[in-house]
Motif scaffolding. Sequence first.
Motif, mmCIF file in Angstrom:
data_model
loop_
_atom_site.group_PDB
_atom_site.id
_atom_site.type_symbol
_atom_site.label_atom_id
_atom_site.label_comp_id
_atom_site.label_asym_id
_atom_site.label_seq_id
_atom_site.Cartn_x
_atom_site.Cartn_y
_atom_site.Cartn_z
ATOM 1 N N ARG A 21 -1.949 -7.627 -1.635
ATOM 2 C CA ARG A 21 -1.337 -8.807 -0.996
ATOM 3 C C ARG A 21 -0.451 -9.573 -1.983
ATOM 4 N N HIS A 22 -0.791 -9.567 -3.274
ATOM 5 C CA HIS A 22 -0.075 -10.387 -4.254
ATOM 6 C C HIS A 22 0.583 -9.578 -5.367
ATOM 7 N N LEU A 23 0.393 -8.284 -5.381
ATOM 8 C CA LEU A 23 0.979 -7.403 -6.395
ATOM 9 C C LEU A 23 1.831 -6.358 -5.689
ATOM 10 N N ALA A 24 2.703 -5.725 -6.432
ATOM 11 C CA ALA A 24 3.564 -4.687 -5.851
ATOM 12 C C ALA A 24 2.717 -3.518 -5.345
ATOM 13 N N ALA A 25 3.076 -3.011 -4.191
ATOM 14 C CA ALA A 25 2.386 -1.856 -3.622
ATOM 15 C C ALA A 25 2.644 -0.623 -4.491
ATOM 16 N N LEU A 26 1.695 0.286 -4.498
ATOM 17 C CA LEU A 26 1.809 1.548 -5.232
ATOM 18 C C LEU A 26 1.626 2.676 -4.205
ATOM 19 N N PRO A 27 2.666 2.964 -3.430
ATOM 20 C CA PRO A 27 2.510 3.898 -2.307
ATOM 21 C C PRO A 27 2.099 5.311 -2.697
ATOM 22 N N ALA A 28 2.394 5.764 -3.887
ATOM 23 C CA ALA A 28 2.045 7.128 -4.291
ATOM 24 C C ALA A 28 0.555 7.280 -4.590
#
Length: 189
Positions: A21-28
């Motif tokens: 919610r508050h940090l960049a997503a890590l989709p991999a």
Amino acid sequence: MTGLPDPAASRAVVIGSAAYRHLAALPAVEANVKDLAAELCDATVWGLPEQHCTLVLDPQHPAELLDPVNRAGEEATDTLLVYYAGHGMRDAATADLYLALQGSREHVGYTAVAYQHLRSACATPGPGARWSSSTAASAAGPPPPSRGSGTRSPHRPPWRARTSSPRPRATGSHWPPTANGTPRSPANC
């Protein structure tokens, strides 16, 4: 204990934290941990029975991350392997490492899981079990410094933390060479 770990007496917990919610997503991360879990269960890699490999995706609370590790540690009598992929954070005052959860906020340690708590959860392997942790935590820097003299109690299994490891195959392939060209083995990873 010598040789490869016995899959029937070993456990693995593969943790992936990709959505925040508050940090960049890590989709991999999600695909990474699913692939790793499948590799651990592959008979040509380790052959861990599927019921001995727990996959934890996007934990929201510390117990969601730590309880499976503690449970697997209680069941393991040979090897406990724990892998975490996601954001890592350092406490500004202490430089302690924290593993991010979905609601974690940068530099707010109490919103994440202290690496020390993960390490403590790993301290429960069955008699004679060995254990290892691998952390692929972005922005985390090196693993936290070792505390103590470097010797261990005979009642405590050896602890190894790695930020990455090569992917050996049990049949016919070799570990990649080290940077200086010498052959690599599990002993010099």
